[in-house]
Design a protein around this motif. Structure first.
Motif, PDB file in Angstrom:
ATOM      1  N   ASP A 183       0.831  -1.193   0.000  1.00 23.04           N
ATOM      2  CA  ASP A 183       0.000   0.000   0.000  1.00 23.04           C
ATOM      3  C   ASP A 183       0.876   1.258   0.000  1.00 23.04           C
ATOM      4  OD1 ASP A 183      -2.502   1.107  -0.098  1.00 23.04           O
ATOM      5  OD2 ASP A 183      -2.667   1.320   2.076  1.00 23.04           O
ATOM      6  N   HIS A 194       3.691   0.881  -3.410  1.00 26.40           N
ATOM      7  CA  HIS A 194       3.223   0.604  -4.754  1.00 26.40           C
ATOM      8  C   HIS A 194       3.576   1.732  -5.715  1.00 26.40           C
ATOM      9  CE1 HIS A 194       0.206   0.095  -8.000  1.00 26.40           C
ATOM     10  NE2 HIS A 194       0.601  -1.151  -7.857  1.00 26.40           N
ATOM     11  N   SER A 195       3.432   2.962  -5.253  1.00 28.96           N
ATOM     12  CA  SER A 195       3.682   4.094  -6.142  1.00 28.96           C
ATOM     13  C   SER A 195       4.918   4.891  -5.757  1.00 28.96           C
ATOM     14  CB  SER A 195       2.474   5.026  -6.136  1.00 28.96           C
ATOM     15  OG  SER A 195       1.347   4.362  -6.639  1.00 28.96           O
ATOM     16  N   SER A 196       5.762   4.286  -4.955  1.00 33.89           N
ATOM     17  CA  SER A 196       6.948   5.026  -4.514  1.00 33.89           C
ATOM     18  C   SER A 196       8.018   5.056  -5.600  1.00 33.89           C
ATOM     19  CB  SER A 196       7.521   4.356  -3.274  1.00 33.89           C
ATOM     20  OG  SER A 196       8.858   4.755  -3.090  1.00 33.89           O
TER      21      SER A 196
END
Lengths: 185, 185, 185, 185
Positions: free
Chosen positions: A101, A104-106
């Motif tokens: 969570d 994921h977009s780091s």
DNA sequence: AATGAATGAGACTTCATTCAT
DNA sequence: GATGAATGAAGTCTCATTCAT
């Protein structure tokens, strides 16, 4: 359990609890019961370790998916079993969920890690495609559908965890209805 | 534009591009064309700045939602307009999206920031509740519905951006059908 | 005295006393009465600091040479005065000598630093060339001659220092005879 | 070749190429084709290894000197042969030269190592003393003379290597003239 | 004797924060 | 209010050394 896995599990826990900038490698070493140098024998940098955790979780997910789709029941029932299994997995391994969570977009996760993680989700893809061919599932962009599904799982788990509820069957059923109504033809 | 907003916008960009651990305050100061001391006149710590960015974006979203729901057309059409507006917002302000996508679940964002951010989404809540009362929207846990919707928006935007496509109307329509089928009674 | 020079002087002393590998930046900071971060405001890395010390000394030498050659006495006497001045310099600044003796051939000193350090020794070069044209100095490779001279100075100073003697005039005269006999036609 | 020598040669090469601070024991082990533990069977610490290299080279030099002075020709000719032999040695073993050039004045080399290395240069000392007694060589401080000579060799080799030239006979002859003119009565 | 994975002290370097200007 | 040089605590990472095999 080998050192490498010890380190991955300890790091996953600390990183999700405190965040990257608040988790020094020394804390990871202590939690993993190793020396700091040992971590660097396995992972060249902190970022490489984080990418390795990402892949470790992805691989567990793949494992799970494969098993959930083995059965030869109806497509809808296989879809439900897979979707439920995924949710169960995240409840069984809350740190894996929390990690995904957050990361994921780091920008820490590299493209090549993302690519490697996405490979091998073929069984799910096949399932959905089959459903489309059979006229059971909406005949829209496959990729859009897959991301939609993945997103709903994550959102659901985040919500249930966040609201302090248990993952009881009633909630899952509600969710399944929502999702199935969305994608069914 | 005042200094405070300059700083918030510069920080938002750098943080999403590089990640927290790779964005020193000095870099933010340089990008915002201020001295490092100036940042500390507005924000006591780096974490406070990050929380401020979160609220800055949330407030923009609220603003937008309010406007999108003003009309007095049908409930379904108001829902569509609100949903579409949200998507447009994230495409218009890609850094806002990237920031939320990354920091939504970060331990850096405090509970009180989250609470403050969630307040004032009343108009949306009312809309959904109205739909439930009118028997148009599934009569399930309101919170579950709201989170589901929010999640689908995020996932959709992430997918379109990630796949390099444009946010064209066909895709949005596809998405609206998916979501409406999910929540409609 | 400014911070930068403070740091250079403190570092020079510690590095020559203990060697690179035994001189942490923290020790240099303490000796220079600054914070460790301040050093890095002026020098990007430890190696850059060491190269800066090298150039600092080279520049002092050049300064000295220029002055020693100003006079309009005979060539031999100007040569003697320059040679003696160089020796005096190294005795006056023992740390400069020790530094050069240790780092002259170190791989830490980059080629560009070496080049920058060698520039501006023109006055000495001219002196020797003049001597060759006048038939006073051996008509051999100029570069060979210059390096020979530089080497004899270093060796002499190292020896006198190492043997615990003072740099008295008798020794210097002995050395001058040795060197002049070597290079004179 | 035995392990000990393998290690000494590998270490010599790496240390001169990269410097002490950039040459980990692990790199030496790899270059010497041994395990890191093996090095510690022969040398208690890294500094001890470096001192051992110093002595290894000194011993080779002594060996060489002894042979070069064996002949019973004239003093001047024996001096020339010794001086030339020394230069040849450094050209034949460039790493030995580079090592000595770098570590000659390093605080890593202990006094006792220096003492051990200087012993056994008796034959050279005798040669010069003989020359002084015969009135062929300047009757000055013997130590000054010996250091002067050693220094000129080092400087010469460093210059020729540094300028990329070959060590051809013409250059050596030039150098011999320089040195002999310096020390001859 | 030979090895190299494991270790952790300590190195270099960064960077959030302060404060005198 | 604005600034940015100075600071030093604390981070990441290295590497000399050990020791079980």
């Amino acid at each position: 359990m080998d050192k490498k896995e010890q380190i991955i599990l300890a790091a996953m826990r600390l990183l999700t609890e405190r965040g990257v900038q608040a988790t020094p490698m020394s804390a990871i070493a202590k939690a993993a019961n190793t020396g700091m140098g040992t971590i660097y024998n396995y992972f060249a940098t902190k970022e490489e370790l984080i990418n390795a955790i990402y892949l470790y979780i992805k691989r567990s997910e793949i494992h799970l998916v494969a098993k959930a789709l083995e059965s030869d029941s109806s497509l809808k029932s296989r879809f439900f079993s897979f979707y439920t299994a995924f949710i169960s997995f995240y409840f069984k391994y809350p740190e894996s969920f929390a990690f995904m969570d957050q990361f994921h977009s780091s920008p820490i996760i590299t493209q090549s890690t993302r690519d490697a993680g996405q490979a091998d989700f073929m069984p799910v893809i096949s399932l959905i495609q089959q459903g489309q061919q059979d006229g059971i599932i909406k005949n829209m962009d496959l990729d859009a559908l897959l991301h939609f599904l993945a997103g709903t799982i994550t959102t659901y788990v985040r919500w249930v965890k966040g609201s302090g509820k248990d993952n009881d069957q009633a909630l899952v059923d509600q969710q399944l209805r929502l999702v199935w109504d969305a994608i069914k033809e």
